[in-house]
Scaffold this active site. Structure first.
Site, PDB file in Angstrom:
ATOM      1  N   ALA A  64      -9.731   5.750   3.855  1.00 53.14           N
ATOM      2  CA  ALA A  64      -9.760   6.839   4.728  1.00 53.14           C
ATOM      3  C   ALA A  64     -11.108   7.831   4.906  1.00 53.14           C
ATOM      4  O   ALA A  64     -11.856   7.832   4.026  1.00 53.14           O
ATOM      5  CB  ALA A  64      -8.610   7.897   4.193  1.00 53.14           C
ATOM      6  N   GLY A  65     -11.441   8.073   6.027  1.00 50.72           N
ATOM      7  CA  GLY A  65     -12.656   8.850   6.402  1.00 50.72           C
ATOM      8  C   GLY A  65     -13.776   7.992   6.830  1.00 50.72           C
ATOM      9  O   GLY A  65     -14.889   8.605   7.204  1.00 50.72           O
ATOM     10  N   ASN A 122      -9.773   1.867   9.629  1.00 50.62           N
ATOM     11  CA  ASN A 122      -9.002   1.610  10.657  1.00 50.62           C
ATOM     12  C   ASN A 122      -9.599   2.345  11.900  1.00 50.62           C
ATOM     13  O   ASN A 122     -10.296   1.811  12.769  1.00 50.62           O
ATOM     14  CB  ASN A 122      -7.620   2.337  10.264  1.00 50.62           C
ATOM     15  N   THR A 123      -9.302   3.779  11.929  1.00 53.30           N
ATOM     16  CA  THR A 123      -9.891   4.570  13.025  1.00 53.30           C
ATOM     17  C   THR A 123     -11.213   4.139  13.517  1.00 53.30           C
ATOM     18  O   THR A 123     -11.290   3.842  14.823  1.00 53.30           O
ATOM     19  CB  THR A 123      -9.895   5.928  12.807  1.00 53.30           C
ATOM     20  N   LYS A 157       0.850  -1.354  -0.105  1.00 51.33           N
ATOM     21  CA  LYS A 157       0.012   0.175  -0.047  1.00 51.33           C
ATOM     22  C   LYS A 157       0.866   1.220   0.128  1.00 51.33           C
ATOM     23  O   LYS A 157       1.756   1.459   1.072  1.00 51.33           O
ATOM     24  CB  LYS A 157      -0.806   0.097   1.246  1.00 51.33           C
ATOM     25  N   GLY A 170      -8.458   9.686   9.403  1.00 54.04           N
ATOM     26  CA  GLY A 170      -8.639   9.684  10.693  1.00 54.04           C
ATOM     27  C   GLY A 170      -9.955  10.756  11.156  1.00 54.04           C
ATOM     28  O   GLY A 170     -10.232  11.125  12.225  1.00 54.04           O
TER      29      GLY A 170
END
Lengths: 260, 368
Positions: free
Chosen positions: A182-183, A204-205, A95, A156
């Site tokens: 992301a997001g 992730n987050t 990645k 994030g």
């Protein structure tokens, strides 16, 4: 079945690993998510240390290990890190993250394109993290990216798919898989991206920082599956106004017989 | 260059804020320096719980449920400055020591074997003991053994910082001590450090040299801590605009008992320190916030996840102190005496992951 570079994935949920409260929680969340593609920041692990906490935890299950170059400021740094990762881990999957602004971690389009081209030539399977820029997606595809990973919103931030107009175009144009990365802050965001036709999402987050990361991982797995099914089933068109079944009131005044 | 606002004006800006200003600041997602002033004010004290909650949410969302760990290595306590508050001050009479390269490596390897991947090389400010060649030689010896090597030594030129960056140094920390120009003069009695502006411009020189991370801060206990906090906010915002590809950290050294007879000029309580940390976290969501072993274990454990992102652990502040426990010549006495294992156990008990490695020396490998 999702196929990237010849490898099949029955799960369309990819997981990031950076923010969990412990490796044990991470392992449980991965299990609950049923994901088969896990990305790990090379800066966080010591690939040469067999006792590395994250790597030894991940080593116990079957998945595609997707090392990422988080922290690289330019193409040169990312390429160097990628080569070291391949030498230490044996995997060619990568990645690619080139994020010169440590604050927003937004991807550098110019350096990402340079690094993708170079790494593909070196035999890597490159999945570049990119802004939701349709032309860039095409260019990355042209130089051999195995998939493209446009961001839904700044990393994030849990803001969801704010770039939807651009992601729609990317999905329409790309012939490589599109992974929204992301997001993604809630299962509904993930479902929405999948309904739009994204091939997968990376989270992730939203999982690692959830009150209960394991339950949240399972919720994301269901949302991704539901979103994909809805996309495959064909969503009804949404329209701005309600349409009456016999539109008498809005009848046009015309001499044309066929409209009478 | 950065022009520090007049310190008395900063204090005035803060004391002019009202509870309405505090509520407005708490409701904002992108905080201005006016918002920061409100959060640093005494009017914000009734809102400390809400500030803590907001700071905690932001910190955990941005940095995860993690706490980074590092340890300092004191290379030398020679110092040519006379600073009223510091144990290393040239006026203090004790046996000075500057580690040889072998001694420094030995200290580093003790920390390495304890599990540390990030070390901070610290020294008093004496160029005849610790100069750029010495730092370069140490960096080259340690760069392959640690993921990150930071420095907290005397201010240098951009060129010298660049040399150290090429040798493998990742980050520079340099604290203004106080942003109050008048007080700065009275506590920095002589030596190079007495030049306020040269010190103030140092973070920019470090960022310009290519360093990945630059740390700023003020020594708490000299001037009005609220105004120091606002000055840090202005400095940070200026640095962010100018050096967008550099990471920034803020440290909060609170005065500890040290050699000499200097008493803190201001008492900064744990509650004050917490308000400062929360306010800066709300002002800048991505800045690294560092709390060292100056603070006690109880306090550090209580602040986990609420704002700070990096802790030192198992620290000794005397040169050679890890190899020889009978050392003398500490910069200050620490407040948290626990070992790395004990600190990690406390971090885990609070539901956080202790992170040893969050960088890789290979990012700078090209410069070898």
């Amino acid at each position: 079945m999702l196929t990237i570079a010849g490898t099949e994935f029955s799960s369309r949920l990819f997981l990031g690993t950076g923010k969990f409260s412990s490796s044990a929680v991470m392992a449980e969340a991965i299990e609950a998510s049923q994901c088969q593609m896990i990305t790990v920041a090379l800066r966080r692990v010591d690939l040469e240390n067999p006792d590395d906490d994250i790597m030894s935890t991940l080593g116990k299950r079957e998945y595609t290990f997707l090392p990422n170059t988080s922290g690289a400021r330019d193409a040169k740094e990312a390429i160097r890190l990628a080569k070291l990762a391949r030498a230490a881990s044996g995997t060619s999957w990568l990645k690619l993250e080139v994020t010169p602004d440590p604050r927003t971690l937004l991807p550098d389009p110019v350096e990402t394109l340079i690094a993708t081209e170079e790494l593909v030539k070196e035999g890597f399977i490159v999945l570049p993290y990119m802004n939701a820029d349709p032309i860039l997606a095409l260019k990355l595809q042209d130089v051999g990216a195995a998939a493209v990973m446009p961001l839904g919103s700044p990393i994030g931030t849990n803001q969801g798919v704010l770039t939807e107009a651009m992601i729609e175009i990317i999905i329409e144009q790309a012939h490589v898989p599109v992974v929204v990365d992301a997001g993604i802050g809630a299962p509904s965001h993930a479902a929405y991206a999948m309904e739009m036709g994204a091939d997968a999402v990376l989270v992730n987050t939203a999982i690692s920082v959830a009150g209960d990361p394991v339950v949240m991982a399972a919720a994301f797995a269901k949302a991704v599956e539901a979103g994909r099914s809805a996309f495959e089933a064909g969503l009804g068109q949404s329209v701005k106004q309600a349409s009456a079944s016999s539109p008498e009131s809005g009848k046009l005044s015309t001499d044309l017989g066929f409209l009478a | 260059m950065f022009h520090a606002p007049d310190f008395t004006q900063l204090s005035a800006q803060i004391s002019a804020t009202t509870q309405e200003d505090v509520e407005q600041a708490l409701a904002s997602s992108h905080l201005s320096t006016d918002n920061l002033a409100a959060l640093l004010s005494s009017a914000a004290e009734p809102y400390l719980q809400q500030m803590a909650q907001n700071a905690s949410t932001i910190t955990q969302t941005r940095f995860g449920r993690t706490t980074q760990l590092y340890a300092p290595i004191y290379l030398s306590n020679y110092c040519t400055n006379r600073c009223a508050y510091c144990g290393f001050s040239a006026d203090n009479i004790f046996k000075r020591k500057c580690l040889t390269l072998d001694e420094a490596e030995k200290e580093a390897m003790i920390l390495h074997d304890r599990g540390f991947q990030h070390i901070l090389l610290v020294s008093g400010e004496a160029e005849n003991a610790v100069d750029v060649e010495y730092m370069e030689a140490i960096a080259r010896r340690l760069r392959d053994k640690f993921a990150a090597v930071s420095i907290e030594i005397q201010p240098m030129s951009t060129e010298d910082y660049h040399r150290l960056f090429l040798a493998g140094i990742t980050a520079v920390a340099v604290y203004q001590e106080t942003y109050d120009r008048d007080l700065y003069k009275t506590v920095h009695l002589s030596g190079k450090k007495s030049d306020y502006d040269y010190r103030l411009e140092t973070p920019a020189r470090a960022a310009e040299s290519g360093m990945r991370e630059v740390g700023i801060g003020a020594l708490l206990g000299l001037a009005d801590w609220r105004a120091e906090g606002l000055a840090i906010g202005y400095h940070l915002a200026w640095l962010r605009k100018k050096f967008w590809s550099t990471s920034f950290t803020v440290s909060f050294p609170r005065m500890r008992p040290a050699a000499g007879e200097f008493e803190p000029l201001q008492i900064v309580s744990e509650q004050n320190l917490s308000q400062l940390i929360f306010a800066l976290r709300l002002f800048d969501q991505d800045v690294g916030l560092i709390v060292s072993t100056r603070e006690e274990a109880r306090y550090r454990d209580g602040m986990l996840g609420l704002g700070p992102t990096r802790y030192s652990a198992g620290s000794c502040t005397a040169p050679g102190g890890y190899s020889d426990s009978s050392h003398e010549g500490e910069q200050f006495s620490v407040g948290d005496h626990r070992s790395l294992e004990e600190v990690c156990a406390a971090i885990r008990a609070k539901g956080f992951d202790p992170v040893y490695k969050d960088w890789d020396s290979e990012f700078q490998a090209e410069s070898l």
